[in-house]
Motif scaffolding. Structure first.
Motif, mmCIF file in Angstrom:
data_model
loop_
_atom_site.group_PDB
_atom_site.id
_atom_site.type_symbol
_atom_site.label_atom_id
_atom_site.label_comp_id
_atom_site.label_asym_id
_atom_site.label_seq_id
_atom_site.Cartn_x
_atom_site.Cartn_y
_atom_site.Cartn_z
ATOM 1 N N ASN A 196 17.140 4.935 70.425
ATOM 2 C CA ASN A 196 16.597 3.709 70.459
ATOM 3 C C ASN A 196 17.916 2.909 69.353
ATOM 4 O OD1 ASN A 196 14.253 4.347 69.807
ATOM 5 N ND2 ASN A 196 13.459 5.058 67.943
ATOM 6 N N GLY A 197 17.920 2.086 69.383
ATOM 7 C CA GLY A 197 19.072 0.749 68.561
ATOM 8 C C GLY A 197 18.509 -0.089 67.710
ATOM 9 N N ALA A 198 19.327 -1.116 67.812
ATOM 10 C CA ALA A 198 19.546 -2.190 66.569
ATOM 11 C C ALA A 198 18.860 -3.217 67.253
ATOM 12 C CB ALA A 198 20.669 -2.508 66.733
ATOM 13 N N ASP A 199 18.744 -3.155 69.012
ATOM 14 C CA ASP A 199 17.288 -3.789 69.781
ATOM 15 C C ASP A 199 16.238 -4.027 70.157
ATOM 16 O OD1 ASP A 199 18.620 -2.744 71.334
ATOM 17 O OD2 ASP A 199 19.167 -3.483 72.495
ATOM 18 N N GLY B 241 27.171 -5.932 58.314
ATOM 19 C CA GLY B 241 26.282 -7.705 58.337
ATOM 20 C C GLY B 241 24.878 -7.316 59.388
ATOM 21 N N GLY B 242 24.862 -6.471 59.813
ATOM 22 C CA GLY B 242 23.738 -6.815 60.722
ATOM 23 C C GLY B 242 22.143 -5.515 59.944
ATOM 24 N N PRO B 243 21.920 -5.381 60.818
ATOM 25 C CA PRO B 243 20.108 -5.433 60.934
ATOM 26 C C PRO B 243 20.641 -2.608 60.156
ATOM 27 C CG PRO B 243 20.523 -4.807 63.111
ATOM 28 C CD PRO B 243 21.980 -5.902 62.638
ATOM 29 N N ALA B 244 20.006 -2.264 59.576
ATOM 30 C CA ALA B 244 19.125 -1.075 60.119
ATOM 31 C C ALA B 244 18.437 -0.759 60.543
ATOM 32 C CB ALA B 244 19.381 -0.242 58.337
#
Length: 502
Positions: free
Chosen positions: A464-467, A365-368
């Motif tokens: 790295n991460g979604a944020d 439901g969120g980013p790639a």
């Protein structure tokens, strides 16, 4: 600290097969469900595929994707993934102790691959099934019409065949973890008969026979010798798999592991040459290195599911390694090895592409987002196609418990087939010292630096991460070309790509 080298335009290792930079999507964990397929996602296309993931795969320019496994394929019935979705059965996947909804099958994956700009590399089940399943699957996928399986494909909505050229004859059949594990003799025989049947349908397809799952297997390399004895004149490639880890936390040893990879390739290339001579064959068989990656960060987290303590969850989080800056350097060294051995390694598959030990991660439901290892793969795929060039390099080095001398600089060079640029891929393994590289170019004429990218200056455990994606390429500085020589200072623990155009 200094390193000197020479590259000559006439000393070509091989023309690189673009499929060297392929990847892999298996029905494992979240690779398919909430990875490439998430109908409720805001970016989902009409087929339910995540467009944000497709965009990142296209950014990587992935030429071929292996599917549907992997260990999964050895108990998979491909027929479960065709026809109306509401009629498809839910199966228990024994390989990864999960439930499989079969909402994605060959039709959906083929449409996704086309949207992502990739060809398909399909695997047949030689574990729990065999020759008959393989010939039926091939007919379904590649026959125009007028037969049972091809007409069923047309009934299911695909009028034209997909004409898939690259087929794997099972997966890791030497492994005791595999459903339907076989001895080399058992596998060699069934692989030969399956290859014979598939070639009776279409002589132009390319077939990959299973080699050793790892150089640590007790049957290696006798497995290759036996299997090729049965199949040499019937197949085009033998597959190798290898994963890399740093459980010991020893960076120097970790970044030298591509020496083991090189030895693995060299040994199997020798078995291929021996078999060719033994059979008095004029045919060449090459290596398909169709599983490789760093894999160790997530193993402890995976035990609950893999040991069956969670029952049979659908698309659980499995093998979700979060890669760090140290892994960037490792992946860079691995890709350099494949470039230098592109005379024998023609197909490669980074395992895997999305969520499962992957360069691309997603949030349901969120980013790639891009893992740290996305970038060496990106640069090799985009700029490593063309002619691999032989390098001579005089560089200080160090020893480990498994290799006497590994140079601090790991370098490969490619003359790109699109624009004629000369691209150097460079990893500095030294943990504290920059190394001044002085590379003589012979036969290339006058050149100038047209692109210089570097990943450096991060802590080894930086991720790295979604944020946010802090571990990413920056513009390199200080490289130059003068008097027929490339000069650059390569920072300690760094990945560097320098391109020289005319």
């Amino acid at each position: 600290m200094q390193a000197t080298g020479t590259v000559h335009s006439g000393y070509v290792i091989s023309t690189i097969d673009p499929r060297l930079y392929g990847s892999f999507v298996e029905h494992l964990g979240r690779a398919v469900y909430t990875g490439i397929y998430e109908p409720e996602h805001p970016t989902a296309n009409a087929d339910g595929m995540r467009q944000d993931v497709i965009d990142l795969v296209r950014e990587l320019d992935v030429p071929v994707v292996r599917y549907p496994g992997g260990n999964f394929v050895s108990a998979y019935n491909w027929e479960d993934g065709i026809g109306p979705r509401e009629d498809r059965p839910v199966r228990l996947d024994l390989a990864w102790h999960s439930s499989e909804s079969n909402q994605v099958g060959i039709h959906e994956f083929a449409d996704w691959a086309k949207a992502a700009g990739a060809e398909m590399m399909l695997a047949v089940n030689l574990g729990s099934r065999g020759l008959d399943e393989a010939r039926a699957f091939l007919e379904y996928v590649n026959h125009p019409g007028g037969s049972h399986w091809s007409d069923l494909r047309r009934k299911n909505g695909r009028e034209e065949p997909w004409n898939v050229k690259l087929w794997c004859l099972g997966n890791e059949m030497d492994g005791p973890w595999q459903i339907g594990q076989k001895t080399a003799e058992e596998y060699g025989r069934i692989a030969f008969e399956t290859a014979k049947a598939m070639r009776a349908f279409d002589k132009s397809i390319e077939l990959v026979v299973c080699g050793s799952s790892s150089p640590k297997m007790p049957t290696y390399p006798a497995w290759e010798a036996t299997v090729l004895d049965y199949t040499y004149d019937s197949v085009d490639y033998i597959s190798l798999h290898m994963y890399f880890d740093n459980h010991a936390g020893d960076t120097a040893n970790y970044l030298a592991q591509n020496a083991r990879l090189d030895e693995y390739i060299e040994t199997v290339a020798g078995v291929i040459a021996f078999t060719k001579a033994k059979k008095r064959s004029r045919k060449n068989v090459y290596i398909s290195f169709d599983e490789w990656n760093v894999w160790y960060h997530s193993r402890d987290a995976d035990r609950t599911v893999l040991e069956g303590n969670d029952g049979w969850p659908h698309a659980p989080a499995l093998l979700e390694d979060i890669y760090n800056f140290e892994d960037v350097l490792q992946v860079g060294c691995i890709l350099n090895t494949f470039i230098r051995r592109s005379d024998v390694v023609k197909v490669g598959c980074l395992a895997q592409l999305v969520n499962v030990i992957a360069p691309i991660m997603t949030v349901p439901g969120g980013p790639a987002w891009r893992q740290t290892t996305f970038y060496p793969y990106l640069f090799a795929s985009r700029y490593g196609r063309g002619k691999a060039l032989q390098l001579s390099l005089d560089c200080p080095g160090y020893g480990t418990d498994f290799v006497d001398q590994v140079p601090y600089l790991d370098v490969s060079a490619v003359e790109t087939d699109t624009d004629g640029a000369l691209t150097f891929f460079i990893v500095n393994r030294h943990q504290t010292e920059a190394i001044d590289l002085d590379m003589a170019l012979e036969g290339f004429g006058d050149r100038r630096v047209i692109l210089d990218k570097v990943i450096e200056g991060h802590g080894l455990r930086a991720v790295n991460g979604a944020d946010g994606e802090p571990v990413a390429p920056q513009d390199g500085a200080g490289s130059g070309f003068s008097g027929g020589r490339l000069a650059a200072s390569i920072a300690p623990l760094s990945y560097r790509m320098i391109r020289l155009g005319a």
